[in-house]
Design a protein around this motif. Sequence first.
Motif, short mmCIF file in Angstrom:
data_model
loop_
_atom_site.label_atom_id
_atom_site.label_comp_id
_atom_site.label_asym_id
_atom_site.label_seq_id
_atom_site.Cartn_x
_atom_site.Cartn_y
_atom_site.Cartn_z
N GLU A 129 0.83 -1.19 0.00
CA GLU A 129 0.00 0.00 0.00
C GLU A 129 0.87 1.25 0.00
OE1 GLU A 129 -3.39 0.46 -0.11
OE2 GLU A 129 -3.40 -1.68 -0.64
N ILE A 130 0.47 2.23 -0.76
CA ILE A 130 1.21 3.49 -0.81
C ILE A 130 0.99 4.26 0.49
CG2 ILE A 130 1.41 5.74 -1.95
CD1 ILE A 130 0.72 4.38 -4.58
N THR A 131 2.07 4.62 1.14
CA THR A 131 1.99 5.37 2.40
C THR A 131 2.41 6.82 2.24
OG1 THR A 131 4.24 4.67 2.96
CG2 THR A 131 2.42 3.29 3.75
N GLY A 132 3.04 7.13 1.14
CA GLY A 132 3.46 8.50 0.88
C GLY A 132 4.04 8.59 -0.52
N ILE A 133 4.07 9.79 -1.06
CA ILE A 133 4.64 10.00 -2.40
C ILE A 133 5.59 11.18 -2.31
CG2 ILE A 133 4.16 10.56 -4.81
CD1 ILE A 133 1.42 9.21 -4.42
N LYS A 134 6.84 10.91 -2.61
CA LYS A 134 7.91 11.89 -2.46
C LYS A 134 8.25 12.51 -3.81
CE LYS A 134 11.88 10.18 -1.34
NZ LYS A 134 12.96 9.56 -0.55
N VAL A 135 8.46 13.82 -3.80
CA VAL A 135 8.87 14.54 -5.01
C VAL A 135 10.39 14.61 -5.06
CG1 VAL A 135 8.78 16.70 -6.30
CG2 VAL A 135 6.77 15.93 -5.01
N THR A 136 10.99 14.07 -6.11
CA THR A 136 12.44 14.13 -6.30
C THR A 136 12.71 14.79 -7.65
OG1 THR A 136 12.70 12.03 -7.44
CG2 THR A 136 12.62 11.96 -5.04
N GLN A 137 13.97 15.11 -7.87
CA GLN A 137 14.36 15.72 -9.14
C GLN A 137 15.35 14.80 -9.86
OE1 GLN A 137 13.25 18.42 -10.65
NE2 GLN A 137 11.94 19.18 -8.98
N PRO A 138 15.24 14.67 -11.16
CA PRO A 138 16.18 13.82 -11.90
C PRO A 138 17.58 14.41 -11.88
CG PRO A 138 14.81 15.06 -13.42
CD PRO A 138 14.24 15.31 -12.05
N GLU A 139 18.55 13.52 -11.94
CA GLU A 139 19.95 13.95 -11.92
C GLU A 139 20.29 14.77 -13.15
OE1 GLU A 139 24.39 11.87 -11.96
OE2 GLU A 139 22.58 10.66 -12.04
N SER A 140 19.76 14.37 -14.30
CA SER A 140 20.10 15.04 -15.55
C SER A 140 19.03 14.75 -16.58
CB SER A 140 21.46 14.54 -16.08
OG SER A 140 21.38 13.16 -16.41
N PHE A 141 19.11 15.45 -17.70
CA PHE A 141 18.18 15.22 -18.81
C PHE A 141 18.35 13.81 -19.36
CE2 PHE A 141 17.31 15.95 -23.50
CZ PHE A 141 15.93 15.95 -23.36
N LYS A 142 19.59 13.38 -19.58
CA LYS A 142 19.81 12.06 -20.15
C LYS A 142 19.35 10.96 -19.19
CE LYS A 142 24.68 11.72 -18.70
NZ LYS A 142 26.10 11.62 -19.17
N THR A 143 19.52 11.18 -17.88
CA THR A 143 19.04 10.20 -16.92
C THR A 143 17.54 9.99 -17.04
OG1 THR A 143 20.81 10.75 -15.35
CG2 THR A 143 18.87 9.66 -14.46
N GLN A 144 16.81 11.10 -17.13
CA GLN A 144 15.36 10.97 -17.23
C GLN A 144 14.94 10.33 -18.54
OE1 GLN A 144 12.18 14.39 -16.98
NE2 GLN A 144 12.20 13.12 -15.13
N MET A 145 15.57 10.70 -19.63
CA MET A 145 15.20 10.13 -20.93
C MET A 145 15.45 8.62 -20.97
SD MET A 145 13.83 12.55 -22.73
CE MET A 145 13.10 13.01 -21.15
N LEU A 146 16.56 8.18 -20.43
CA LEU A 146 16.87 6.75 -20.42
C LEU A 146 15.95 6.01 -19.45
CD1 LEU A 146 20.78 6.90 -20.53
CD2 LEU A 146 19.23 6.19 -22.38
N GLU A 147 15.60 6.65 -18.36
CA GLU A 147 14.67 6.03 -17.42
C GLU A 147 13.30 5.87 -18.05
OE1 GLU A 147 13.10 7.42 -13.11
OE2 GLU A 147 15.27 7.21 -13.32
N TYR A 148 12.84 6.91 -18.76
CA TYR A 148 11.56 6.83 -19.45
C TYR A 148 11.58 5.70 -20.49
CZ TYR A 148 9.77 11.30 -17.60
OH TYR A 148 9.29 12.31 -16.80
N ALA A 149 12.69 5.60 -21.22
CA ALA A 149 12.80 4.56 -22.24
C ALA A 149 12.70 3.17 -21.61
CB ALA A 149 14.11 4.70 -23.01
N LYS A 150 13.26 3.03 -20.43
CA LYS A 150 13.24 1.74 -19.73
C LYS A 150 11.85 1.42 -19.18
CE LYS A 150 15.35 -0.67 -15.79
NZ LYS A 150 16.33 -0.55 -14.68
N GLU A 151 11.20 2.43 -18.62
CA GLU A 151 9.95 2.20 -17.89
C GLU A 151 8.69 2.31 -18.74
OE1 GLU A 151 9.74 1.23 -14.76
OE2 GLU A 151 11.91 1.27 -14.51
N TYR A 152 8.74 3.08 -19.83
CA TYR A 152 7.49 3.40 -20.53
C TYR A 152 7.55 3.14 -22.03
CZ TYR A 152 6.95 5.83 -16.10
OH TYR A 152 6.90 6.14 -14.76
N SER A 153 8.30 2.14 -22.45
CA SER A 153 8.33 1.78 -23.87
C SER A 153 7.27 0.72 -24.12
CB SER A 153 9.73 1.27 -24.25
OG SER A 153 10.67 2.32 -24.25
#
Length: 684
Positions: free
Chosen positions: A654-678
Amino acid sequence: MKLNYLSLALIGVLSLYSCKDQASITKEPKAEQTEVTKEADSSFHYNVDQFADIKILRYQIPGWDQLSLKKQKLAYYLVQAGLEGRDIIWDQNYKHNLKIRKALENIYTNYEGDKNAEDWKNFETYLKRIWFSNGIHHHYSNAKIKPDFDKAYLEELLKATNTTLEGEVLEVIFNDKDAKKVNLDASKGLVKGSATNFYGENVTAEDVDAFYAKKESPNPNKPLSFGLNSKLVKENGELKEKVWKSGGMYGSAIDEIIKWLEKAKGVAENEQQAKALGLLIKYYQTGDLQTWDDYNVAWVEATKGDVDYINGFIEVYNDPKGYRGSYENIVQLKDFDMSQKMKVFEDNVQWFEDNSPIMDSHKKKNVVGVTYKTVNVAGEAGDASPSTPIGVNLPNADWIRQAHGSKSVSLGNIINAYSQAGGSEKLHEFAHDEEEIRLSEKYGEKADKLHTALHEVVGHASGKVNKGVGQTKETLKSYASTLEEGRADLVGLYYLMDPKLEELGLTDNAENLGKAAYNDYIRNGLITQLIRIEPGQDIEEAHMRNRQWVSAWVFEKGKEENVIVKEEKDGKIYYDIKDYKRLRELFGELLRETQRIKSEGDYEAAKNLVENYGVKVDQDLHKQILKRNEAFKSAPYSGFVNPVLVAEKDDSGEITGIKVTQPESFKTQMLEYAKEYSNLPEEN
């Protein structure tokens, strides 16, 4: 409808600008994939990266910690739903985009050769550019992005990483084929000359016109948005729509979107919000356009609650024929303080309509259901990311807007991020004199905010189409989008100098506010936006066209009266407004004519206005502007990485909380998106 404009005074020249059970969902971002870089607001790092003509920024989510866990879950689920459709915009933009992106990402993550070589650095920049544009065509100019390395080098990288990319897909990166994503030059064929993946091989603009001319809505007074959610193809010589829905085209991504929307519906804030989400789910399941209209009516009437969203195939700018909607998602949280301050526009929208300079026969007797909020974005995807609008007004269907109203939002934290990350050094270079600079520095930010509000709330909501006149995509065709954006801009410009704004408590000096707004608009429309154009090219993008045709028209019509004077000082061209009162009158005259064109469906007048004033570039002036801009390091385009919402769970999941974080870099987020949402195959 989107607004993509901010003034130089605010952000520098052109960093600117409408489920199954929970256990079955596995694509939740993991905390360890993201470096938490959140700092106190006073030391928040807005700038992330800069490459080519692009600057990447971060934005914060004010008010997140004040939301209840249930509301945080709602926003989180809506953000996840949006990201699941990310691949759709890539495929919509160009048929080979996904294959190219996946190949280049495989090279990027697996290459072990020399990463200090100039060619490798150019490869990395090229990949970042196509990440930013959601494809191999520039997000704004629509021209194909040219890599600064040759085919032989890419073939070396492919071989070194055991990556396959061959034939037409490899060649198109380097040749002149499919040079424009969206071509608006009818002589080259609006469909055949456009690389966008909304139409199949051998489909022509004439085919599109003939196909939809046969379509009839069950209720002519409530025309369906034919073509909004499909690709038009030829099979055995017959035209056929491939509908974007569960079980249809893009079905594997849409099924993932539905899962998260169902979870969002389960934590909806109220019954009306849940009703709208239910209809959106049904629409994605069936692809039925009547359900889409039902959803939009329910969505526009769901005005209570702290969390809202935009999700679907919405804006038609990327279709040269104006039928097909690009996939888009924006999740937003209400900014209570600013929304209350700006509520005055909702309360007085009828006054603005009644006092408009347009013809009485084109005015709405009763402007209904207009809501305006300043919101803080919690996440974006599709056509809204990484390049985002700053304001949105929906729905786009005129009959829904007239009968049920519309929602207008200003993306407050996005505008704030632009402001915090930008500078005003270019203002000093391109403004005519010190008084112009002073006005922009004092009133520019307020003028931008009020222009956004007037554009979205009053502009897009105002006016009506004459009875029996078809939809603008049918009557004004490829000029519909730029005419609509220019019309909304003109509404804002006309009222920015009106004493009514002082009466409503929106400014302490409407005259100076209007002067600052007019200076910034004319300077941008005639000079500084040209920084975005390649030498020798025409203006293609709808918003850029509308800013030029508005500015060029009032300049020409006011020439004999010296309303705006083109001056040269020290070898540099400037435009100096001499008569602000008369300029306001000219804005009103052009607004009257633009509304007439829309109301009457006058295609020839629309064509003449745009082609004569909004397309061609003064090449000598353009060369000078580009030369003057070389002194500045700031990139002409800006976009954003999204904050990452990380779900924290207990032992039972069960979700107990949702934390807001910031990506390390543009390339980090793009590669993460490619991994998680392809979610889509390479070919669709």
